[in-house]
Design an enzyme around this catalytic site. Structure first.
Site, mmCIF file in Angstrom:
data_model
loop_
_atom_site.group_PDB
_atom_site.id
_atom_site.type_symbol
_atom_site.label_atom_id
_atom_site.label_comp_id
_atom_site.label_asym_id
_atom_site.label_seq_id
_atom_site.Cartn_x
_atom_site.Cartn_y
_atom_site.Cartn_z
ATOM 1 N N ASP A 85 -5.100 9.083 10.838
ATOM 2 C CA ASP A 85 -3.721 8.620 10.918
ATOM 3 C C ASP A 85 -3.096 9.000 12.249
ATOM 4 O OD1 ASP A 85 -3.852 7.588 8.371
ATOM 5 O OD2 ASP A 85 -3.123 9.418 7.426
ATOM 6 N N GLU A 98 0.855 -1.178 0.000
ATOM 7 C CA GLU A 98 0.000 0.000 0.000
ATOM 8 C C GLU A 98 0.894 1.232 0.000
ATOM 9 O OE1 GLU A 98 -2.446 -0.037 3.439
ATOM 10 O OE2 GLU A 98 -3.267 -2.033 3.056
#
Length: 268
Positions: free
Chosen positions: A58, A47
């Site tokens: 995040d 990814e």
């Protein structure tokens, strides 16, 4: 749609080890060496993060990596160019493992929806993970992405109700991506019997309501956690720990070496 690399891979009856990497982190010129190091080390899927200045899900390590990448000049068009080079073997050995892009809606909209899908497909991207794309609103995007041969992977969290788990499973092209805990990326505390029982119960619930494969990310940092997740899911995603392992490298060559050394610890 015709099968892409990730669709073919998901037909294999085994467990998968997936890497998340932020392009050009920690240094410009790091991406192609890292991709080669990961492929040589036996990664199943890579990814690639698309850095965004306002990431909502995040943790601090990936946020810092995104800011570093942006400072190093990373943008979507540049990432796609790196994918093209990787697929062609320009600057590294030819990269043949599945490549997914992970990022947020806003930069993709700014790039231009169909233009992005077309350019990503042409570059050699296999699929997309977009955390802030609600599955209920994704029908048109799914149709367009699949028209370009791109898989779309949706997310499941511990709070996702059973009926929605089934819906997400049905919409995800090849597999679903499970947050291992209700926390931002990589910041979870996975120790303790209660946490372990909660995670096991959650992933058993996902298994009960899915027909396709699913992988688990968020907080996985060593071989023991990989094996734990493999017992409960079909794949484990390692991102934050990889970024932490390479962040002090001083040259792209050292980044690649540190990548290979870290990935070796996950494989044995």
């Amino acid at each position: 749609m015709a099968q892409n690399r990730v669709s073919r891979l998901m037909q294999e009856d085994r467990k998968f080890l997936i890497a998340y990497y932020m392009p050009e982190f920690p240094l410009p010129g790091s991406t192609l060496p890292v991709l080669e190091a990961l492929q040589k080390s036996g990664v199943d899927i890579i990814e690639l993060g698309m850095p965004y200045s306002d990431p909502i899900g995040d943790g601090p390590v990936i946020q810092d990596a995104a800011h570093t990448a942006i400072g190093n000049g990373v943008h979507i068009a540049g990432i796609l160019d790196l994918v093209r080079k990787a697929r062609a073997g320009e600057g590294c050995e030819k990269i043949t493992v599945p490549l997914l892009l992970m990022g947020y809606c806003s930069p993709l909209i700014a790039y231009g929806g169909d233009c992005f899908l077309s350019d990503a497909s042409e570059a050699g991207v296999d699929g997309l993970l977009i955390p802030d794309l609600p599955p209920e609103e994704a029908e048109d995007f799914l149709f367009r992405a699949r028209g370009f041969g791109l898989s779309v992977i949706f997310f499941i969290s511990p709070e996702t109700p059973p009926e929605r788990i089934g819906m997400i499973d049905g919409l995800s092209t090849d597999f679903s991506y499970c947050f291992a805990v209700n926390a931002t990326t990589g910041t979870a505390k996975l120790a303790g019997a209660d946490s372990e029982r909660d995670i096991e119960s959650y992933l058993r619930r996902v298994r009960e309501h899915t027909k396709k494969k699913f992988v688990v990310g968020f907080g996985i940092k060593d071989r023991a956690r990989v094996e734990k997740m493999w017992n409960l899911a079909d794949g484990a995603v390692v991102g934050t720990a990889l970024l932490q392992a390479i962040r002090n490298a001083s040259t792209p060559e050292e980044v690649a070496l540190m990548t290979a050394e870290f990935w070796k610890t996950l494989k044995s």
